[in-house]
Enzyme design. Sequence first.
Site, PDB file in Angstrom:
ATOM      1  N   TYR A 116      43.513  35.634  33.213  1.00  0.00           N
ATOM      2  CA  TYR A 116      42.954  36.781  33.918  1.00  0.00           C
ATOM      3  C   TYR A 116      41.661  37.263  33.250  1.00  0.00           C
ATOM      4  CZ  TYR A 116      42.873  40.978  36.812  1.00  0.00           C
ATOM      5  OH  TYR A 116      42.499  41.948  37.722  1.00  0.00           O
ATOM      6  N   TYR A 126      48.776  45.038  41.424  1.00  0.00           N
ATOM      7  CA  TYR A 126      49.018  43.908  42.324  1.00  0.00           C
ATOM      8  C   TYR A 126      50.480  44.011  42.733  1.00  0.00           C
ATOM      9  CZ  TYR A 126      44.703  41.649  40.585  1.00  0.00           C
ATOM     10  OH  TYR A 126      43.405  41.344  40.270  1.00  0.00           O
ATOM     11  N   HIS A 171      38.778  47.875  31.516  1.00  0.00           N
ATOM     12  CA  HIS A 171      40.234  47.956  31.733  1.00  0.00           C
ATOM     13  C   HIS A 171      40.943  47.079  30.712  1.00  0.00           C
ATOM     14  CE1 HIS A 171      40.755  49.666  36.053  1.00  0.00           C
ATOM     15  NE2 HIS A 171      39.848  50.325  35.369  1.00  0.00           N
ATOM     16  N   PRO A 194      41.113  35.481  46.550  1.00  0.00           N
ATOM     17  CA  PRO A 194      40.658  36.591  45.703  1.00  0.00           C
ATOM     18  C   PRO A 194      41.690  37.104  44.697  1.00  0.00           C
ATOM     19  CG  PRO A 194      41.089  37.355  47.932  1.00  0.00           C
ATOM     20  CD  PRO A 194      41.240  35.870  47.962  1.00  0.00           C
ATOM     21  N   LYS A 219      38.492  35.742  40.694  1.00  0.00           N
ATOM     22  CA  LYS A 219      37.776  34.707  39.932  1.00  0.00           C
ATOM     23  C   LYS A 219      36.460  34.264  40.573  1.00  0.00           C
ATOM     24  CE  LYS A 219      40.397  34.437  36.511  1.00  0.00           C
ATOM     25  NZ  LYS A 219      39.878  35.509  35.679  1.00  0.00           N
TER      26      LYS A 219
HETATM   27  C1  PHB Z   1      38.498  44.276  44.209  1.00  0.00           C
HETATM   28  O1  PHB Z   1      38.388  45.327  43.567  1.00  0.00           O
HETATM   29  O2  PHB Z   1      37.888  44.100  45.267  1.00  0.00           O
HETATM   30  C2  PHB Z   1      39.384  43.216  43.698  1.00  0.00           C
HETATM   31  C3  PHB Z   1      39.958  43.364  42.446  1.00  0.00           C
HETATM   32  C4  PHB Z   1      40.817  42.399  41.962  1.00  0.00           C
HETATM   33  C5  PHB Z   1      41.084  41.273  42.720  1.00  0.00           C
HETATM   34  C6  PHB Z   1      40.493  41.114  43.959  1.00  0.00           C
HETATM   35  C7  PHB Z   1      39.642  42.087  44.450  1.00  0.00           C
HETATM   36  O3  PHB Z   1      41.945  40.349  42.245  1.00  0.00           O
END
Ligand code: PHB
Length: 388
Positions: free
Chosen positions: A383, A200, A72, A292, A296
Amino acid sequence: MRTQVAIVGAGPSGLLLGALLHRHGIDNVIVEQRSGDYVLSRIRAGVLEQVMVDLMDEAGVGARMHREGLPHDGFEMAFDHDRLRIDLHGLTGKRVMVYGQTEVTRDLMDHRAQAGLQTVYEADGVRLEGWEGTRPAVVFQHGGREQRLEADFIAGCDGFHGVCRRTPPPDAVHTFEKVYPFGWLGLLADTPPVHHELIYGSSGRGFTLASMRSHTRSRYYLQCRLDEKVEDWSDEAFWAELRRRLPADAAEHLVTGPSLEKSIAPLRSFVAEPMRFGRLFLAGDAAHIVPPTGAKGLNLAAGDVGLLARALAEHYAGSDEGLDGYSARALKRVWKAERFSWWFTMLMHQFPENGGFGLRVQRAEFDFLCQSRAAQQALAENYVGLPL
Ligand code: PHB
Ligand code: APR
């Protein structure tokens, strides 16, 4: 039994450490309290930083990840009805790899079995001895009798609830913690992802994350109260709430279906210092937890394990500099990821207790991100992951 490095815990930290040590010609045995199937049934995040991808390659387990993982170049943020794409590649020259932690674990387990490396599953009553001196051992019950695994070093890779961090006297371990007043309700489904990149989202109804495992499997999360139960959330209720929280044009493309898994996880920031006690070294969730937001957890664990494997290899080549510097070096990186995960969590979630002032500060921060390439660059740099 005797080995060079006794590893406690067969999560991603323990398995990756074992694979890296094997590459360096260092013997290791893993002692895990659960079964292999149980370890594989845990659904966790799925975004790998370049450092993690490189370590998988170094360990010789990266082939399927490169075949099936999704690189990505960016992700989206949504604040109410406004969208911002963070162009990770344009801002940093780097990208991330979307590949589930379950798949990482499976690849590492398969590699371990093929290499003939020993893992003791379903070990009961694991305890450590002699870690303060020169003859450490891991003692446990297995197959109806007590077993003793002697080693040069013990790696505590047994996660947040493990026994290793609790083994040194309490006054030797300093802990720092922040608990957030909400959790994430996650749902996994065999439906195409709502968008080709992660979204997000912050809405008045709470945070949401649209993620994926493949082109045909999606993973979604909703900010929820800590007193909510998974049983209170039917699949229909989850999809309806997700549709309300996603930006309208994304919600239009939402494909729903039966859930494969649903679970609630609390959010926590936690660090234990130091990460070394004599011949016991902590790595991964045993030493630190991040919320989460930003994914990280696994990447931090990989960073620890990369440093520790290198330091142990240097030890067997004659230098203890890496081992002596391990805790300080790992913690520097840990605290930067703690800061970032906390910042991203505070920006994107609803905190009703912070009132209108808090909400407007969050909105101002998002507006600033939209205007400022420097701010976007700082976000992107964190990130994609900081160097080891
Ligand atoms: C996930 O795909 O489970 C996931 C992806 C990004 C995050 C947290 C969880 O920041
Ligand atoms: N004895 C032996 N094994 C134990 C013990 C014990 N007393 N206590 C826990 N374990 C095992 C757990 O069953 C688990 O398989 O240690 C393992 C720890 O794995 P994780 O909790 O996955 O921690 P870690 O390997 O550091 O992974 C870090 O993966 O779990 C995610 O959120 C975490 O993303 C982060 C990353």
